[in-house]
Design an enzyme around this catalytic site. Structure first.
Site: not given
Ligand SMILES: NC(=O)c1ccc[n+]([C@@H]2O[C@H](COP(=O)([O-])OP(=O)(O)OC[C@H]3O[C@@H](n4cnc5c(N)ncnc54)[C@H](OP(=O)(O)O)[C@@H]3O)[C@@H](O)[C@H]2O)c1
Length: 334
Positions: A172, A204, A208
């Site tokens: 989340s 979004y 979450k």
């Molecule tokens: N970064 C933050 O500050 C933060 C804060 C709170 C929560 N989160 C959560 O943490 C999780 C990981 O995010 P992250 O920050 O590591 O971002 P990220 O680097 O953009 O990673 C997201 C991943 O999801 C994959 N993805 C997106 N759409 C997809 C699809 N249609 N099919 C298969 N894979 C898909 C992406 O692959 P592609 O590259 O192929 O699109 C990527 O590997 C997410 O759920 C996000 O909401 C992140």
């Protein structure tokens, strides 16, 4: 105070040095080739685990393999496990079943599934192949379908291992606190089809809240549906949602340069998010019964979900409502 402490958290509580040898164990991470998921997979691999990355890009997977293998991060005395790719595009529900069924023929156990992949802030009006609002469809509906296909193996693995070892982790965000009132999900129009110009922050945040709600509901179902083992025990899957922290990853890819300029200074390294996911999935304390249905906050502590989302769960039965709605919707794809 809680929002402040989630945005400026203390150091990670569970790090590489705390992780035991993971040989023989099987882990699945959606979106494991970048960002938070990549850091999680790095640790799992260098501790000897079999790591299954679910994602849509073979190229990104191969780049991640090279990165992970050549860089053990903070793991000392790396004991490499294995990495493999399961190609699924979460924007298209028809891609999930064939790929997961094939994976399931290769394993008799699944120790932890992290539902980590996510998309944030795409252009307003973006949709999945099945016409869901993109973030709802990717972050919630597709993961629900995936989880439905994984439930039997998670359940059977849990019944044969010690309590608390098998887990489903729903990623989340602190943004779930900004999800729609009164209870986190706009059940009347979850895709905001009647107001398509609504801010993608709201949608979004709703997605979450969906992760938090599904984690809570699955926690209950997993206890209720656990099979009785031969020695009369009922070991069930532990279900946890989490906020990984505010991190420097690709997630902000849809944001403007100006937004990045203002936001970058409060973002932490993506490893911290990986460690938060690691804590939820592997730490001994998060395997305890009181964590089932719980919520983990950065960088590895028990937290509380938003009051209105909690109220929805306890007073309006949003867990059951959402679960049953999604069951109907994904049925044609399972
Ligand atoms: N970064 C933050 O500050 C933060 C804060 C709170 C929560 N989160 C959560 O943490 C999780 C990981 O995010 P992250 O920050 O590591 O971002 P990220 O680097 O953009 O990673 C997201 C991943 O999801 C994959 N993805 C997106 N759409 C997809 C699809 N249609 N099919 C298969 N894979 C898909 C992406 O692959 P592609 O590259 O192929 O699109 C990527 O590997 C997410 O759920 C996000 O909401 C992140």
């Amino acid at each position: 105070m809680s929002l402040f402490s989630q945005s400026f958290p203390p150091s990670p509580t569970y790090t590489e040095k705390d992780v035991p040898d993971l040989s023989g164990k099987v882990y699945l991470v959606t979106g494991g080739y970048s960002g938070v998921g990549l850091e999680l997979c790095r640790v799992l691999y260098h501790k000897g685990g079999r790591v299954v990355i679910v994602g849509r890009s073979q190229e990104s997977y191969e780049a991640a393999v090279e990165d992970i293998k050549s860089n053990p991060g903070e793991t000392k005395d790396s004991k490499p496990g294995s990495l493999e790719f399961v190609k699924v595009d979460l924007v298209d529900l028809t891609t999930i079943k064939p790929a997961i069924e094939e994976f399931l023929t290769t394993t008799e156990r699944l120790d932890v599934a992290w539902y980590n992949a996510g998309v944030m802030g795409p252009p307003v009006g973006s949709k999945t192949k099945q016409n869901y609002e993109l973030q709802w469809g990717t972050n919630v509906v597709a993961h629900f379908a995936l989880h439905s296909l994984l439930t039997p193996i998670l359940t059977s693995t849990a019944s044969s291992l010690s309590p608390g070892s098998v887990r489903a982790i729903w990623v989340s965000s602190i943004m779930h606190t900004r999800s729609p009132m009164p209870y986190g999900i706009n059940f009347d129009d979850v895709n905001y089809a009647s107001t398509p110009s609504v801010s993608s922050w709201l949608t979004y945040s709703q997605s979450k809240a969906g992760a938090v709600i599904l984690a809570d509901e699955y926690a209950k179902r997993s206890v209720a549906n656990a099979p009785l083992t031969q020695d009369g025990k009922k070991n069930h899957v532990i279900s946890i949602s989490l906020n990984p922290g505010n991190l420097k990853t690709n997630l902000q890819r849809h944001g403007s340069k100006l937004q990045s300029f203002f936001v970058d200074w409060i973002l932490y390294p993506q490893r911290n998010g990986g460690l938060t996911e690691l804590y939820a999935g592997l730490a001994p304390e998060t395997g305890a019964e009181e964590f089932n249905g719980g919520y983990v906050i950065p960088f590895g502590r028990k937290g509380k979900i938003a009051t209105h989302v909690e109220k929805g769960l306890t007073e309006a039965g949003t867990g059951k409502i959402l679960w049953e709605q999604l069951e109907k919707e994904v049925k044609p794809y399972l």
